[in-house]
Design a protein around this motif. Sequence first.
Motif, PDB file in Angstrom:
ATOM      1  N   THR A   7      -2.337  -0.017 -10.656  1.00 22.66           N
ATOM      2  CA  THR A   7      -1.982   0.099  -9.244  1.00 22.66           C
ATOM      3  C   THR A   7      -1.910   1.569  -8.872  1.00 22.66           C
ATOM      4  O   THR A   7      -1.189   2.347  -9.513  1.00 22.66           O
ATOM      5  CB  THR A   7      -0.618  -0.562  -8.967  1.00 22.66           C
ATOM      6  N   LEU A  13      -0.608   4.688  -7.132  1.00 27.30           N
ATOM      7  CA  LEU A  13       0.660   5.066  -6.518  1.00 27.30           C
ATOM      8  C   LEU A  13       0.545   6.301  -5.649  1.00 27.30           C
ATOM      9  O   LEU A  13       1.273   6.461  -4.679  1.00 27.30           O
ATOM     10  CB  LEU A  13       1.721   5.339  -7.600  1.00 27.30           C
ATOM     11  N   GLN A  37       0.837  -1.200   0.000  1.00 27.69           N
ATOM     12  CA  GLN A  37       0.000   0.000   0.000  1.00 27.69           C
ATOM     13  C   GLN A  37       0.872   1.250   0.000  1.00 27.69           C
ATOM     14  O   GLN A  37       1.910   1.291   0.656  1.00 27.69           O
ATOM     15  CB  GLN A  37      -0.909   0.015   1.239  1.00 27.69           C
ATOM     16  N   PRO A  38       0.472   2.296  -0.725  1.00 26.47           N
ATOM     17  CA  PRO A  38       1.255   3.537  -0.712  1.00 26.47           C
ATOM     18  C   PRO A  38       1.314   4.127   0.687  1.00 26.47           C
ATOM     19  O   PRO A  38       0.320   4.094   1.423  1.00 26.47           O
ATOM     20  CB  PRO A  38       0.477   4.458  -1.658  1.00 26.47           C
ATOM     21  N   ALA A  48       6.806   6.944  -7.854  1.00 24.21           N
ATOM     22  CA  ALA A  48       5.696   7.025  -6.916  1.00 24.21           C
ATOM     23  C   ALA A  48       5.992   8.021  -5.800  1.00 24.21           C
ATOM     24  O   ALA A  48       5.126   8.804  -5.390  1.00 24.21           O
ATOM     25  CB  ALA A  48       5.415   5.637  -6.329  1.00 24.21           C
ATOM     26  N   VAL A  95       4.661   0.765  -5.542  1.00 28.34           N
ATOM     27  CA  VAL A  95       4.228   1.864  -4.676  1.00 28.34           C
ATOM     28  C   VAL A  95       5.405   2.536  -3.983  1.00 28.34           C
ATOM     29  O   VAL A  95       5.272   3.646  -3.454  1.00 28.34           O
ATOM     30  CB  VAL A  95       3.208   1.364  -3.630  1.00 28.34           C
TER      31      VAL A  95
END
Length: 707
Positions: free
Chosen positions: A609, A611, A436-437, A669, A664
């Motif tokens: 996904t 970012l 997860q970012p 990112a 991420v």
Amino acid sequence: MIPLVEAGPQCGGKAYQLARLLQAGARVPDGFCLLPDCSLESGLQAWRARFPNQPLAVRSSSNREDGAVQSFAGQFTTILNVTDEAGFLQAVERVRSSIHDGSVLVQPMLAARVAGVVFTADPTTHQPAARVEATPGLGEALVSGRVRPSAWRVQQQQVLLLDEPACLSDAEVLCLLSACQQARQILDIGELDLEFAYTEEGEPWLLQARPITAQALTLETLCLEQRQALSARARPEGTVWSRYSVADTLPHPLPMTWAVVDRMLSLRGAYGKLYRDMGYDPDPELGQGGVAELICGRPYLNLSREVRLYFKDFPFDYPIAKLKADPRKALNPIPEVNLSQARPGFWPRLPVTLWKMFKANSRLIQLRKQLEKQLRQQIVPAFLAKMEALRAQPLDQLSLADLRERLEQLFQLIVDDFAADSLKASALAQLLSQGQPPRSVALDPETDLARLMSRAAAGELEIPDLLGQIGHRGPGEMELANPRWAEIPELLSQELAHLRPTPPPSHSQPGPADPWLRLRESARHWLMYGWAEIRRTLLAIDARLGLEGGVFWLTPDELGRPDPDLIARRRRQHRLLQSLPCPPVIFSDDLEAIGRAPDLSGGPELSGTGLSWGMAEGAALVVQRADQVPPAARDYVLVCPSTDPAYTSAMSRARALVVETGGVLSHGAIVARELGLPAVSNVNIARIRAGQRLHVDGAKGLVCLLD
């Protein structure tokens, strides 16, 4: 000295073929040839008389090149932009030393707007079509394989753009093909491989013409070779290869860079030390092959081998069925327990394995408490002190043997030892992020490239001071063949001139800053400090061997007896491999995906996904490299394969970011979150047209095609 228009076979293949074209009225730059027994003074007199005050291109013309069997493309020396007499004399000597028994071809430089190569019969397929590859500016970077070109296929006057962005119009491509067909009729030697250039004038110039060699690799052959190699390495129950991690920052490594990175990712290098220091028990069999592989010239991680880095006697696995159902999960994989993959003796050894896992967890807790302090107060200062001592050493007086010994010393210091410590921050950041970012970004001021460049753009930091802090960084910095900003300060100055000094408000979710992400970026900054010194040593070896950049096409073991033929073959194959379609995730039961054209069908929504949070709309600016972003462009959605520090200026002027590969915790990112850009990765950017309006939702990881 012989004028080019009068050159015969004794002047070498390149000059002779160009002379035939020139005699027939083809658009070829004039010039002259210096035969092996021609004096340097005669060459100077010819320059003064024929092309006074004009920069020159000094090239080889040997009977061992530009033939029907072997072209030796890239083997012999070419010197561009020769502007003074001393440079001219040096250039002629260097070219002569590379060919021994050939002639030297001298022509005035062209102010090329676009340059490239034309194959009148596409060597990558068996289709009756022509292939054009081109790049803005001079074509030397393309021919040497350092850049990924724009590419077109032309069949029956139909122009198909294969690789964006288009640096030529369809009309210019057809005009070029017409000139090439005329050249074929003039030379009457079959299908041709021609180098060309477009200036601001409307007609193309032909710079070189040679037969397509009998050894030209076809796309079909390359596909077959890649499939067979993967089939031999696949396990019976199935194997998955994924372009995550390394591929973010090293999309198409050259042989030298890949040899160094592969060493770093092996059990004998940094990865082995890293995992053992973190308390894991890697499978010693991985020492024979590591976890990373090159497929079609691109780095992939073999997920079936990667899980064996943790505990050799515990059956962690990536569920192939789940990954096939949603291949995006392979781009940020999370291992699961699979008892069907347990080795014989698993149950009797389980108590010992569980004890190792318990100790590893304790070790990770200890690392979280101690690593930052150890890195900042002990490991990094000691490393930088050693690097400063090495940087102070002049290299021009060292013998080749001494330079090779120095290179191995750097490998041990940087690739084996320091990387093992610096990459721990990345490992902890990845482990704790769970894919997860992070909620917030706050990087160290001395290693925060975006902020440092923003300060310089605002006049708060002088260029020399900026170079003192980030001069060892640069475009595509993981690739050792790419120059650092200290080598190309003018490029950094250009980036700063177009940088938006004040970033917009951040869209990142509020919360405490991630300390491991901050430490990870600083650790990368210090690692690149060592990377720059490896490059400096390689350049010294390259100069000592007279390879003209060829050192990056070799491996460390090949530096003792470099093979020019091998360098030439690898350059050509590298360019062909870049044009080979290859999906981001490969399954061993569908190896036919290698070479299969990407699926461009689907609805108006691309799922990837997320970012960086936030939403934005704008017109797509599709590029392959940072230097293709127009300086005056603003408020676009930046669409590119991946990002590196060279994209900082382009990202500062964007509304959002869409990349083909990137996790991420990737550099792109992190910068996107710092600049407040909504960002999405792991989408098929071939679905996106230049200028198409996009809606980017960084929270959901969605890119909507609005028109």
